[in-house]
Scaffold this motif. Sequence first.
Motif, PDB file in Angstrom:
ATOM      1  N   GLU A 135      -0.401  16.947   2.737  1.00 43.29           N
ATOM      2  CA  GLU A 135      -0.330  18.134   3.961  1.00 43.29           C
ATOM      3  C   GLU A 135       0.725  17.674   5.076  1.00 43.29           C
ATOM      4  O   GLU A 135       0.941  18.377   5.849  1.00 43.29           O
ATOM      5  CB  GLU A 135      -1.582  18.579   4.322  1.00 43.29           C
ATOM      6  CG  GLU A 135      -2.450  19.023   3.196  1.00 43.29           C
ATOM      7  CD  GLU A 135      -1.687  20.291   2.426  1.00 43.29           C
ATOM      8  OE1 GLU A 135      -1.191  21.061   3.067  1.00 43.29           O
ATOM      9  OE2 GLU A 135      -1.641  20.218   1.080  1.00 43.29           O
ATOM     10  N   HIS A 136       1.161  16.331   5.275  1.00 43.87           N
ATOM     11  CA  HIS A 136       1.786  15.918   6.122  1.00 43.87           C
ATOM     12  C   HIS A 136       3.145  16.780   6.147  1.00 43.87           C
ATOM     13  O   HIS A 136       3.863  16.881   5.079  1.00 43.87           O
ATOM     14  CB  HIS A 136       2.262  14.428   5.931  1.00 43.87           C
ATOM     15  CG  HIS A 136       2.828  13.773   7.552  1.00 43.87           C
ATOM     16  ND1 HIS A 136       3.906  14.146   7.670  1.00 43.87           N
ATOM     17  CD2 HIS A 136       1.992  12.869   8.244  1.00 43.87           C
ATOM     18  CE1 HIS A 136       4.082  13.357   8.772  1.00 43.87           C
ATOM     19  NE2 HIS A 136       3.159  12.721   9.121  1.00 43.87           N
ATOM     20  N   PRO A 137       3.696  17.227   7.439  1.00 43.73           N
ATOM     21  CA  PRO A 137       4.794  17.901   7.358  1.00 43.73           C
ATOM     22  C   PRO A 137       6.011  17.241   6.833  1.00 43.73           C
ATOM     23  O   PRO A 137       6.824  17.946   6.229  1.00 43.73           O
ATOM     24  CB  PRO A 137       5.139  18.281   8.955  1.00 43.73           C
ATOM     25  CG  PRO A 137       3.557  18.091   9.634  1.00 43.73           C
ATOM     26  CD  PRO A 137       3.084  17.053   8.793  1.00 43.73           C
ATOM     27  N   ILE A 196       8.923  10.333   1.008  1.00 39.81           N
ATOM     28  CA  ILE A 196       8.895   9.810  -0.224  1.00 39.81           C
ATOM     29  C   ILE A 196       7.798   8.805  -0.354  1.00 39.81           C
ATOM     30  O   ILE A 196       7.561   7.762   0.546  1.00 39.81           O
ATOM     31  CB  ILE A 196      10.194   9.166  -0.956  1.00 39.81           C
ATOM     32  CG1 ILE A 196      10.137   8.888  -2.230  1.00 39.81           C
ATOM     33  CG2 ILE A 196      10.633   7.880   0.154  1.00 39.81           C
ATOM     34  CD1 ILE A 196      11.488   8.680  -2.824  1.00 39.81           C
ATOM     35  N   TYR A 197       6.958   8.945  -1.212  1.00 35.99           N
ATOM     36  CA  TYR A 197       5.913   7.833  -1.606  1.00 35.99           C
ATOM     37  C   TYR A 197       6.549   6.532  -1.884  1.00 35.99           C
ATOM     38  O   TYR A 197       7.363   6.542  -2.962  1.00 35.99           O
ATOM     39  CB  TYR A 197       4.828   8.354  -2.632  1.00 35.99           C
ATOM     40  CG  TYR A 197       3.635   9.174  -1.973  1.00 35.99           C
ATOM     41  CD1 TYR A 197       3.150   8.686  -0.758  1.00 35.99           C
ATOM     42  CD2 TYR A 197       3.538  10.340  -2.552  1.00 35.99           C
ATOM     43  CE1 TYR A 197       2.079   9.651  -0.246  1.00 35.99           C
ATOM     44  CE2 TYR A 197       2.759  11.370  -2.065  1.00 35.99           C
ATOM     45  CZ  TYR A 197       1.941  10.898  -0.869  1.00 35.99           C
ATOM     46  OH  TYR A 197       1.173  11.871  -0.376  1.00 35.99           O
ATOM     47  N   ASN A 251      -0.714   6.227   4.836  1.00 36.19           N
ATOM     48  CA  ASN A 251      -0.961   6.021   3.523  1.00 36.19           C
ATOM     49  C   ASN A 251      -1.412   7.095   2.671  1.00 36.19           C
ATOM     50  O   ASN A 251      -2.011   8.173   3.291  1.00 36.19           O
ATOM     51  CB  ASN A 251      -2.220   4.869   3.541  1.00 36.19           C
ATOM     52  CG  ASN A 251      -1.559   3.547   3.994  1.00 36.19           C
ATOM     53  OD1 ASN A 251      -0.691   3.447   4.237  1.00 36.19           O
ATOM     54  ND2 ASN A 251      -2.790   2.633   4.457  1.00 36.19           N
ATOM     55  N   ARG A 252      -1.163   7.118   1.504  1.00 39.53           N
ATOM     56  CA  ARG A 252      -1.397   8.312   0.481  1.00 39.53           C
ATOM     57  C   ARG A 252      -2.786   8.753   0.503  1.00 39.53           C
ATOM     58  O   ARG A 252      -3.769   7.396   0.604  1.00 39.53           O
ATOM     59  CB  ARG A 252      -0.923   7.821  -0.943  1.00 39.53           C
ATOM     60  CG  ARG A 252      -1.056   9.303  -1.908  1.00 39.53           C
ATOM     61  CD  ARG A 252      -0.290   8.887  -3.215  1.00 39.53           C
ATOM     62  NE  ARG A 252      -0.252  10.097  -3.927  1.00 39.53           N
ATOM     63  CZ  ARG A 252       0.427  10.358  -4.820  1.00 39.53           C
ATOM     64  NH1 ARG A 252       1.101   9.316  -5.514  1.00 39.53           N
ATOM     65  NH2 ARG A 252       0.394  11.576  -5.599  1.00 39.53           N
ATOM     66  N   THR A 282       0.811  -1.220  -0.044  1.00 39.28           N
ATOM     67  CA  THR A 282      -0.047  -0.104  -0.030  1.00 39.28           C
ATOM     68  C   THR A 282       0.947   1.275   0.058  1.00 39.28           C
ATOM     69  O   THR A 282       1.815   1.354   0.823  1.00 39.28           O
ATOM     70  CB  THR A 282      -1.052   0.055   1.166  1.00 39.28           C
ATOM     71  OG1 THR A 282      -1.662  -1.368   1.228  1.00 39.28           O
ATOM     72  CG2 THR A 282      -1.790   1.148   1.297  1.00 39.28           C
ATOM     73  N   GLU A 283       0.746   2.350  -0.812  1.00 36.87           N
ATOM     74  CA  GLU A 283       1.643   3.376  -1.046  1.00 36.87           C
ATOM     75  C   GLU A 283       1.357   4.128   0.275  1.00 36.87           C
ATOM     76  O   GLU A 283       0.514   4.316   0.645  1.00 36.87           O
ATOM     77  CB  GLU A 283       0.959   4.169  -2.224  1.00 36.87           C
ATOM     78  CG  GLU A 283       1.984   5.308  -2.579  1.00 36.87           C
ATOM     79  CD  GLU A 283       1.578   5.976  -3.994  1.00 36.87           C
ATOM     80  OE1 GLU A 283       2.019   6.769  -4.331  1.00 36.87           O
ATOM     81  OE2 GLU A 283       0.646   5.462  -4.556  1.00 36.87           O
ATOM     82  N   HIS A 284       2.583   4.620   0.705  1.00 37.13           N
ATOM     83  CA  HIS A 284       2.650   5.129   2.098  1.00 37.13           C
ATOM     84  C   HIS A 284       3.992   6.169   2.281  1.00 37.13           C
ATOM     85  O   HIS A 284       4.918   6.066   1.222  1.00 37.13           O
ATOM     86  CB  HIS A 284       2.473   4.439   3.259  1.00 37.13           C
ATOM     87  CG  HIS A 284       3.809   3.406   3.280  1.00 37.13           C
ATOM     88  ND1 HIS A 284       3.776   2.204   2.332  1.00 37.13           N
ATOM     89  CD2 HIS A 284       4.856   3.308   3.711  1.00 37.13           C
ATOM     90  CE1 HIS A 284       4.703   1.381   2.580  1.00 37.13           C
ATOM     91  NE2 HIS A 284       5.455   2.085   3.459  1.00 37.13           N
ATOM     92  N   ILE A 285       3.960   7.005   3.171  1.00 37.39           N
ATOM     93  CA  ILE A 285       5.405   7.514   3.607  1.00 37.39           C
ATOM     94  C   ILE A 285       5.645   7.275   5.043  1.00 37.39           C
ATOM     95  O   ILE A 285       4.827   6.701   5.582  1.00 37.39           O
ATOM     96  CB  ILE A 285       5.265   9.020   3.265  1.00 37.39           C
ATOM     97  CG1 ILE A 285       4.157   9.885   4.375  1.00 37.39           C
ATOM     98  CG2 ILE A 285       5.008   9.632   2.043  1.00 37.39           C
ATOM     99  CD1 ILE A 285       4.141  11.344   4.539  1.00 37.39           C
ATOM    100  N   HIS A 286       6.807   7.768   5.570  1.00 38.55           N
ATOM    101  CA  HIS A 286       7.114   7.431   7.005  1.00 38.55           C
ATOM    102  C   HIS A 286       7.718   8.763   7.408  1.00 38.55           C
ATOM    103  O   HIS A 286       8.179   9.524   6.509  1.00 38.55           O
ATOM    104  CB  HIS A 286       8.069   6.407   6.972  1.00 38.55           C
ATOM    105  CG  HIS A 286       7.903   4.896   6.650  1.00 38.55           C
ATOM    106  ND1 HIS A 286       6.808   4.281   7.486  1.00 38.55           N
ATOM    107  CD2 HIS A 286       8.277   4.127   5.677  1.00 38.55           C
ATOM    108  CE1 HIS A 286       6.662   3.163   6.734  1.00 38.55           C
ATOM    109  NE2 HIS A 286       7.462   3.053   5.956  1.00 38.55           N
TER     110      HIS A 286
END
Length: 195
Positions: A173-175, A140-141, A168-169, A95-99
């Motif tokens: 707006e996430h800092p 990064i996604y 998850n994408r 699942t597309e996401h960032i950390h």
Amino acid sequence: MALEVEAWFMDDSNEDQRLPHHLNPKELVSLDYLAVVFCFVELGVLYWKLNPENYENDPELSKIREERGYDYMDLLDLCPEKVSNYEEKLKNFFTEHIHKDEEIRYCLAGSGYFDVRDKDDRWIRIWMQPGDLIILPAGIYHRFTLDTSNYIKLMRLFVGEPVWTPYNRPQEEHPVRQKYINGLTHKFGETIKAH
């Protein structure tokens, strides 16, 4: 053993995620593209080729860990036989996401794919094989899946206690995403070559 990581732009097929998903014709991606500045967005993916047979005593790995502050390490065997709820976990990884922090992975055995988005929102597939160490910047996604071998042994590195919270994408707006888009150009500032 390959001298550098293999990466390419992906097709948009819905076939098995574990397949290579090359475009036709294939469109390979260089290490420079993974690390270089593009307008105001930089991918910032870092890469090293190390000796996975000597990971416990590798001075180059020790140097990377010391320079980047990676003081926590664990090992993960990812395969159907060793992971409970394997299919569910693989679905979550894909699942597309960032950390909020970097994602650092060192392939010791087996193989798998990290997919990252470029500045034009295209997927780039990075094929992790033994000896490949990559660092994905915070914000990064990305996503991960095994390839058809259905096995990978990864070293995971962290600064401090491990935190693996996916966001998850969409996360525009996430800092951390904002910092990635607007601020990483100044942090890296130049093309980073394979080591």
